[in-house]
Design an enzyme around this catalytic site. Sequence first.
Site, PDB file in Angstrom:
ATOM      1  N   CYS A   1      -2.704   5.545  -2.571  1.00 17.37           N
ATOM      2  CA  CYS A   1      -2.780   4.907  -3.888  1.00 17.37           C
ATOM      3  C   CYS A   1      -4.063   5.305  -4.620  1.00 17.37           C
ATOM      4  O   CYS A   1      -4.104   6.348  -5.247  1.00 17.37           O
ATOM      5  CB  CYS A   1      -2.620   3.390  -3.749  1.00 17.37           C
ATOM      6  SG  CYS A   1      -2.106   2.627  -5.289  1.00 17.37           S
TER       7      CYS A   1
ATOM      8  N   HIS B   1       1.974   2.987  -0.951  1.00 19.26           N
ATOM      9  CA  HIS B   1       1.233   2.603   0.257  1.00 19.26           C
ATOM     10  C   HIS B   1       2.126   2.820   1.480  1.00 19.26           C
ATOM     11  O   HIS B   1       2.858   1.897   1.875  1.00 19.26           O
ATOM     12  CB  HIS B   1       0.840   1.127   0.190  1.00 19.26           C
ATOM     13  CG  HIS B   1      -0.204   0.824  -0.836  1.00 19.26           C
ATOM     14  ND1 HIS B   1      -1.545   0.875  -0.570  1.00 19.26           N
ATOM     15  CD2 HIS B   1      -0.095   0.496  -2.147  1.00 19.26           C
ATOM     16  CE1 HIS B   1      -2.235   0.580  -1.666  1.00 19.26           C
ATOM     17  NE2 HIS B   1      -1.366   0.339  -2.630  1.00 19.26           N
TER      18      HIS B   1
ATOM     19  N   GLU C   1       1.456   2.707   4.426  1.00 22.54           N
ATOM     20  CA  GLU C   1       1.092   1.817   5.549  1.00 22.54           C
ATOM     21  C   GLU C   1       1.997   0.591   5.628  1.00 22.54           C
ATOM     22  O   GLU C   1       2.163  -0.004   6.683  1.00 22.54           O
ATOM     23  CB  GLU C   1      -0.378   1.400   5.463  1.00 22.54           C
ATOM     24  CG  GLU C   1      -0.778   0.524   4.267  1.00 22.54           C
ATOM     25  CD  GLU C   1      -1.205   1.335   3.050  1.00 22.54           C
ATOM     26  OE1 GLU C   1      -0.744   2.481   2.906  1.00 22.54           O
ATOM     27  OE2 GLU C   1      -1.983   0.800   2.237  1.00 22.54           O
TER      28      GLU C   1
HETATM   29  N1  GLN Z   1      -6.651   0.653  -8.876  1.00 20.49           N
HETATM   30  C1  GLN Z   1      -5.585   1.573  -8.819  1.00 20.49           C
HETATM   31  C2  GLN Z   1      -4.416   1.153  -9.705  1.00 20.49           C
HETATM   32  O1  GLN Z   1      -4.327   0.048 -10.119  1.00 20.49           O
HETATM   33  C3  GLN Z   1      -5.110   1.757  -7.394  1.00 20.49           C
HETATM   34  C4  GLN Z   1      -4.459   0.557  -6.839  1.00 20.49           C
HETATM   35  C5  GLN Z   1      -4.324   0.579  -5.342  1.00 20.49           C
HETATM   36  O2  GLN Z   1      -4.969   1.370  -4.669  1.00 20.49           O
HETATM   37  N2  GLN Z   1      -3.502  -0.290  -4.799  1.00 20.49           N
HETATM   38  O3  GLN Z   1      -3.547   1.913 -10.001  1.00 20.49           O
END
Ligand code: GLN
Length: 579
Positions: free
Chosen positions: A419, A547, A549
């Site tokens: 992400c 994600h 994970e």
């Molecule tokens: N801050 C980034 C976004 O909002 C990444 C978010 C995250 O890593 N879950 O897109």
Amino acid sequence: MKRDNVLENLASKSTEHEFYTPKPKGYRPGRTKYVIVFGTVMSGLGKGIFSSSLGKLLQDQGLKVAPVKFDGYLNVDAGTLNPYRHGEVFVLDDGLECDMDLGNYERFLDQDLSEKNYMTGGRIFTSVLGKERKGKYLGRDVQFIPHVTGEIKGFLRNLAVHSKADVVLVEVGGTVGDVENSYFIEAMRELAYEEGQGNVCFVALTYILEPGFLGEQKSKAAQIGIRDLMARGIQPHIVACRSTNPITEKVREKISIYSNVPLDRVVGLHDLKSIYEIPQLVKEDGIDKEVIEILGIKSRVKPKKGMPSVRKWNAFLDKLHSPKGKVVIGITGKYTSLRDSYASVLNAIEHASVNNSVKAEIKWIETTEIEKGKIKVEDALKDVDGIIVPGGFGKRGIEGKIECIRYARENNIPYLGLCLGFQMAVIEYARNVAGLKDANSTEMKKNPKHPVICLLPEQMKIESLGGNMRLGGHDVLIKKGTLAHKLYKKEKARERFRHRYECNPEYVETLEKAGMVFSGTNPRKDIMQILELPQSRHRFFIGSQFHPEFTSRPLRPNPLFFGFIKAAVETSRERKNKE
Ligand code: GLN
């Protein structure tokens, strides 16, 4: 009135009575049974792991289990919680942001959960107050008992009907004695009364102290905790004692006599090295057998021939116990002091490592130190076999993260960006390879010259916080002939998201021309979901906007993590050969 028909009798009454207890259509008392787990003495006993383990053992017996966690706080979901205070925010396929314990249930039960498996104080009150405004309790004063407790019982019965489970497994968050969960505990007492004998099994998880200066186990705090539960009208059927060392016979006897729980239902759960060993210990204690007996569901027990789930789990444990090598994985991050903040990432690494027959040692990298010049990036990363930049929000330490990514890219060290780690890899590549010197994310800098990461269009209109990011499971189309395709072995995968920003579509062509490959995209919208460098140029360099994970399971590690650890094993081997 027949005793086992309490619920039937109550449900037929008018609204002018004290028994407000919603019963969903098709609900049959006794069809689904309930196991309810409370924690006494203190929080952090691993109630979630214990409940997940018990759920898994019941599942191994061929029973259908539906877990549900109750959190007492007034937040509607976990989306606005700080992972530093509360541990990681887990995301379900349906987009619910919830407590990390739901991650444990998904991993242990290998089952996708939904919002029906999670309840917070905030959600319950929102629902009760919504009904009040709609006049659903017309004429009545709305009270904790029966309306709030009724709402809770209704929620559990809905889950029972919807899941058709043999057992709904309820984990009551917090500790007995908290104000926050007191009405929930009351609802559990009422539930047992209404469902009737043999339909609800109460399990109290407690803690046996063993102060170093005494050198012996002390059961008083546990006794007081159980007393508190009993004072609330709940007689536990089983008491499970957490402890550092196996509990003594004397302690078991004391707990038994103080709590009216037969000795063979007072069991010990001492500390073990891995959470994945807990089901075995719960099994040795015979808790699953006792639960089945208490709930009278022996006739429903139908384990699969040869117990394949148990065999596979044991094979996983064998590999876990005898790794053939070690890899060092560097993780950058803001919440570096708290393992709970990255629970799913650590779990996914463990799944991938065990299935690669190695053990992963984690090295935390505080990127603000790199940013401030206190540590050189090459010193911080010189002994790592792979680098992960996990998810995160805000600009703290991001320049240090970008430095780590540059180092990984230039030195052929396996890289996995999750992400935020995907977004930072885009920025690094844009700046250092595509020649866009001032590339940045609009989350980190207002009006950068090259906003290579920018807000998702649908996010522009949103002003409030909470539950409104791009959340939950979405399909990812995977390009044939790429590393991602080699790992997933299919052209479509489903992964979970939690973000506001994305790779700016206007820069995709420039980045591709500079050699970046977008190997995963969204089927309908133009959202870049996986990036990679061709393997001819780098051993393993992948970032995912999702994600991975969250979908990793012990026996089914996520393909991106599996490939990453495999590449780290090769890196480690090469390093050793050079030495
Ligand atoms: N801050 C980034 C976004 O909002 C990444 C978010 C995250 O890593 N879950 O897109």
